[in-house]
Design a protein around this motif. Structure first.
Motif, PDB file in Angstrom:
ATOM      1  N   ALA A  11       0.830  -1.207   0.000  1.00 22.92           N
ATOM      2  CA  ALA A  11       0.000   0.000   0.000  1.00 22.92           C
ATOM      3  C   ALA A  11       0.866   1.258   0.000  1.00 22.92           C
ATOM      4  O   ALA A  11       0.569   2.238  -0.697  1.00 22.92           O
ATOM      5  CB  ALA A  11      -0.925  -0.006   1.216  1.00 22.92           C
ATOM      6  N   PHE A  12       1.946   1.222   0.776  1.00 21.44           N
ATOM      7  CA  PHE A  12       2.831   2.390   0.827  1.00 21.44           C
ATOM      8  C   PHE A  12       3.538   2.591  -0.511  1.00 21.44           C
ATOM      9  O   PHE A  12       3.745   3.723  -0.952  1.00 21.44           O
ATOM     10  CB  PHE A  12       3.854   2.230   1.949  1.00 21.44           C
ATOM     11  CG  PHE A  12       4.626   3.493   2.238  1.00 21.44           C
ATOM     12  CD1 PHE A  12       3.976   4.617   2.728  1.00 21.44           C
ATOM     13  CD2 PHE A  12       5.990   3.556   2.014  1.00 21.44           C
ATOM     14  CE1 PHE A  12       4.677   5.790   2.990  1.00 21.44           C
ATOM     15  CE2 PHE A  12       6.699   4.723   2.274  1.00 21.44           C
ATOM     16  CZ  PHE A  12       6.040   5.842   2.763  1.00 21.44           C
ATOM     17  N   SER A  13       3.878   1.490  -1.171  1.00 20.56           N
ATOM     18  CA  SER A  13       4.506   1.592  -2.492  1.00 20.56           C
ATOM     19  C   SER A  13       3.561   2.241  -3.497  1.00 20.56           C
ATOM     20  O   SER A  13       3.994   3.014  -4.360  1.00 20.56           O
ATOM     21  CB  SER A  13       4.926   0.208  -2.992  1.00 20.56           C
ATOM     22  OG  SER A  13       6.072  -0.247  -2.313  1.00 20.56           O
ATOM     23  N   GLY A  73       3.362  12.106 -10.119  1.00 23.46           N
ATOM     24  CA  GLY A  73       2.782  13.443 -10.144  1.00 23.46           C
ATOM     25  C   GLY A  73       1.268  13.462 -10.186  1.00 23.46           C
ATOM     26  O   GLY A  73       0.666  14.350 -10.796  1.00 23.46           O
ATOM     27  N   ILE A  74       0.639  12.481  -9.531  1.00 25.81           N
ATOM     28  CA  ILE A  74      -0.826  12.431  -9.492  1.00 25.81           C
ATOM     29  C   ILE A  74      -1.301  13.416  -8.425  1.00 25.81           C
ATOM     30  O   ILE A  74      -1.394  13.089  -7.240  1.00 25.81           O
ATOM     31  CB  ILE A  74      -1.331  11.003  -9.182  1.00 25.81           C
ATOM     32  CG1 ILE A  74      -0.691   9.987 -10.130  1.00 25.81           C
ATOM     33  CG2 ILE A  74      -2.853  10.954  -9.274  1.00 25.81           C
ATOM     34  CD1 ILE A  74      -1.000  10.217 -11.588  1.00 25.81           C
ATOM     35  N   THR A  75      -1.584  14.627  -8.845  1.00 28.21           N
ATOM     36  CA  THR A  75      -1.913  15.702  -7.896  1.00 28.21           C
ATOM     37  C   THR A  75      -3.257  15.484  -7.207  1.00 28.21           C
ATOM     38  O   THR A  75      -3.504  16.043  -6.135  1.00 28.21           O
ATOM     39  CB  THR A  75      -1.931  17.058  -8.616  1.00 28.21           C
ATOM     40  OG1 THR A  75      -2.856  16.996  -9.720  1.00 28.21           O
ATOM     41  CG2 THR A  75      -0.546  17.397  -9.151  1.00 28.21           C
ATOM     42  N   GLU A  76      -4.138  14.675  -7.818  1.00 29.44           N
ATOM     43  CA  GLU A  76      -5.437  14.409  -7.194  1.00 29.44           C
ATOM     44  C   GLU A  76      -5.303  13.566  -5.922  1.00 29.44           C
ATOM     45  O   GLU A  76      -6.250  13.471  -5.137  1.00 29.44           O
ATOM     46  CB  GLU A  76      -6.366  13.677  -8.175  1.00 29.44           C
ATOM     47  CG  GLU A  76      -6.730  14.475  -9.411  1.00 29.44           C
ATOM     48  CD  GLU A  76      -5.766  14.220 -10.564  1.00 29.44           C
ATOM     49  OE1 GLU A  76      -6.156  14.455 -11.719  1.00 29.44           O
ATOM     50  OE2 GLU A  76      -4.620  13.788 -10.303  1.00 29.44           O
ATOM     51  N   LEU A  77      -4.118  12.957  -5.742  1.00 27.25           N
ATOM     52  CA  LEU A  77      -3.893  12.095  -4.581  1.00 27.25           C
ATOM     53  C   LEU A  77      -2.678  12.597  -3.799  1.00 27.25           C
ATOM     54  O   LEU A  77      -1.578  12.045  -3.914  1.00 27.25           O
ATOM     55  CB  LEU A  77      -3.668  10.646  -5.037  1.00 27.25           C
ATOM     56  CG  LEU A  77      -4.812   9.992  -5.827  1.00 27.25           C
ATOM     57  CD1 LEU A  77      -4.376   8.648  -6.393  1.00 27.25           C
ATOM     58  CD2 LEU A  77      -6.055   9.830  -4.955  1.00 27.25           C
ATOM     59  N   PRO A  78      -2.842  13.645  -3.000  1.00 28.20           N
ATOM     60  CA  PRO A  78      -1.724  14.175  -2.205  1.00 28.20           C
ATOM     61  C   PRO A  78      -1.120  13.079  -1.327  1.00 28.20           C
ATOM     62  O   PRO A  78      -1.850  12.327  -0.677  1.00 28.20           O
ATOM     63  CB  PRO A  78      -2.380  15.268  -1.356  1.00 28.20           C
ATOM     64  CG  PRO A  78      -3.631  15.628  -2.091  1.00 28.20           C
ATOM     65  CD  PRO A  78      -4.095  14.376  -2.757  1.00 28.20           C
ATOM     66  N   PHE A  79       0.190  13.007  -1.307  1.00 28.41           N
ATOM     67  CA  PHE A  79       0.882  11.885  -0.680  1.00 28.41           C
ATOM     68  C   PHE A  79       0.469  11.646   0.770  1.00 28.41           C
ATOM     69  O   PHE A  79       0.095  10.533   1.146  1.00 28.41           O
ATOM     70  CB  PHE A  79       2.399  12.102  -0.760  1.00 28.41           C
ATOM     71  CG  PHE A  79       3.185  11.059  -0.020  1.00 28.41           C
ATOM     72  CD1 PHE A  79       3.291   9.768  -0.513  1.00 28.41           C
ATOM     73  CD2 PHE A  79       3.805  11.358   1.187  1.00 28.41           C
ATOM     74  CE1 PHE A  79       4.005   8.794   0.168  1.00 28.41           C
ATOM     75  CE2 PHE A  79       4.523  10.393   1.878  1.00 28.41           C
ATOM     76  CZ  PHE A  79       4.622   9.112   1.365  1.00 28.41           C
ATOM     77  N   THR A 134      -4.761   7.349   4.331  1.00 27.31           N
ATOM     78  CA  THR A 134      -5.999   6.610   4.067  1.00 27.31           C
ATOM     79  C   THR A 134      -5.706   5.167   3.674  1.00 27.31           C
ATOM     80  O   THR A 134      -6.403   4.239   4.097  1.00 27.31           O
ATOM     81  CB  THR A 134      -6.797   7.296   2.934  1.00 27.31           C
ATOM     82  OG1 THR A 134      -6.929   8.685   3.221  1.00 27.31           O
ATOM     83  CG2 THR A 134      -8.180   6.680   2.798  1.00 27.31           C
ATOM     84  N   MET A 135      -4.671   4.981   2.872  1.00 25.29           N
ATOM     85  CA  MET A 135      -4.321   3.647   2.378  1.00 25.29           C
ATOM     86  C   MET A 135      -3.837   2.707   3.481  1.00 25.29           C
ATOM     87  O   MET A 135      -4.219   1.535   3.522  1.00 25.29           O
ATOM     88  CB  MET A 135      -3.227   3.765   1.307  1.00 25.29           C
ATOM     89  CG  MET A 135      -3.715   4.203  -0.057  1.00 25.29           C
ATOM     90  SD  MET A 135      -4.513   2.851  -0.976  1.00 25.29           S
ATOM     91  CE  MET A 135      -3.065   1.904  -1.491  1.00 25.29           C
TER      92      MET A 135
END
Length: 330
Positions: free
Chosen positions: A156-158, A167-173, A179-180
């Motif tokens: 999940a962390f990977s 660079g998926i900005t919709e999913l802030p790290f 959440t994951m």
């Protein structure tokens, strides 16, 4: 935890393909040295079982989410980490190409996230460490639960790292990882319990089928009886129990919806489009159903056909490796 192509940039996808290919090449070399004739049908049957088991999403109470088995820990506990890893690749490859489950561009990442950690951390590290001085049911349960929880956390962390690098900005790290990780902690616990149940059955039925079993005692069933029981279970799970799968989004989709408001993101670009077109051509049962239909028959057919194809593919891979070994010996 199957990632879609929209979650990975081509550069990240290429990097993960290289990493997974390196692990696969090393695994082939190791299996080439240790392949056992009795392992060949077990490799096929367990590949089919994991494929079928992954079709069953179990509900995580109180969350609105669901999860499914990854299977790497289970396979490595039976086949060893190297053969287990190759079997997992067979499962994920069939899912991707024939059922459009997980993106083709993201296949390298999915192999790493779902197979590498389960087989090499769960199997080679945790299972090996706990079984070093002998095997028992308590040790099997402990290794299964601990291994599944840890490896799903790593997987999940990977995923969050790969989306960050893409660079998926919709999913802030920070938010996405926050959440994951908790939801996959719950999923890992359930997978650990399922894995321990299967491995304890094998321990009673035919313990020498388990990797690192050191005693010479035989179980309650014959070798053929045990393999046959697992084969029947794979067909029953894929053809029947898969119909009872939860309709809730899995841990990854649920996390995406919590963070971005949607379970699917779109991606543009020549490489993404090319990968999508290839999957459209190869997937004859997309989303485990007949094209244009979401009926139960399509799901059952997908479960049975997919399990048979995975079993055949894994057996062919193992036979090819064995034949190469024989030629080199000559």
């Amino acid at each position: 935890m199957h990632m879609a192509d929209a979650l990975v940039a081509p550069a990240v996808a290429g990097t993960m393909y290289v990493c997974s290919a390196a692990a696969m090449t090393y695994s082939i070399k190791k299996v080439h040295l240790e392949v056992d004739t009795k392992k060949i049908p077990v490799m096929g049957v367990m590949g089919a079982f994991v494929f079928a088991a992954q079709m069953i999403n179990f509900t995580i109470p109180g969350t609105g989410s669901s999860g499914h088995l990854c299977g790497g820990m289970m396979l490595s506990a039976i086949l060893g980490p190297f053969a287990g890893f190759l079997t997992m690749i067979g499962v994920l490859l069939v899912q991707c190409l024939l059922f459009a489950d997980g993106g083709l561009l993201a296949l390298g990442a999915n192999i790493w996230n779902m197979a590498f950690y389960g087989c090499f951390i769960g199997g080679m590290v945790i299972w090996r460490m706990i079984m070093k001085n002998g095997m028992s049911k308590k040790k099997i349960m402990a290794a299964s639960v601990l291994g599944c929880i840890l490896t799903l956390q790593l997987g999940a962390f990977s995923v969050t790292l790969e989306t960050l690098a893409s660079g998926i900005t919709e999913l802030p790290f920070a938010v996405f990882a926050g959440t994951m990780q908790p939801i996959h902690l719950a999923i890992g616990l359930v997978e650990g319990l399922i894995t321990s149940a299967v491995l304890c059955f094998i321990y009673d039925a035919r313990p020498e089928l388990l990797w690192m079993y050191q005693k010479k005692e035989r179980g309650k069933l014959s070798y053929k009886g045990t393999v046959g029981a697992l084969a029947c279970a794979a067909l029953a799970v894929g053809g029947l129990l898969s119909l009872a799968a939860s309709s809730n989004p899995d841990g990854l989709e649920w996390s995406m919806e919590k963070v971005s408001g949607t379970t699917e993101l779109s991606a543009s670009g020549t490489i993404h489009q090319a990968a999508q077109k290839i999957q459209e051509l190869t997937a004859f049962l997309p989303d485990y159903s007949f094209k244009g239909s979401e009926g139960a028959v399509g799901t059952s057919v997908s479960g049975i056909v997919g399990a048979v194809i995975v079993a055949a593919l894994c057996i062919v891979i193992c036979i090819c490796i064995r034949n190469i070994r024989k030629k080199k010996v000559k």
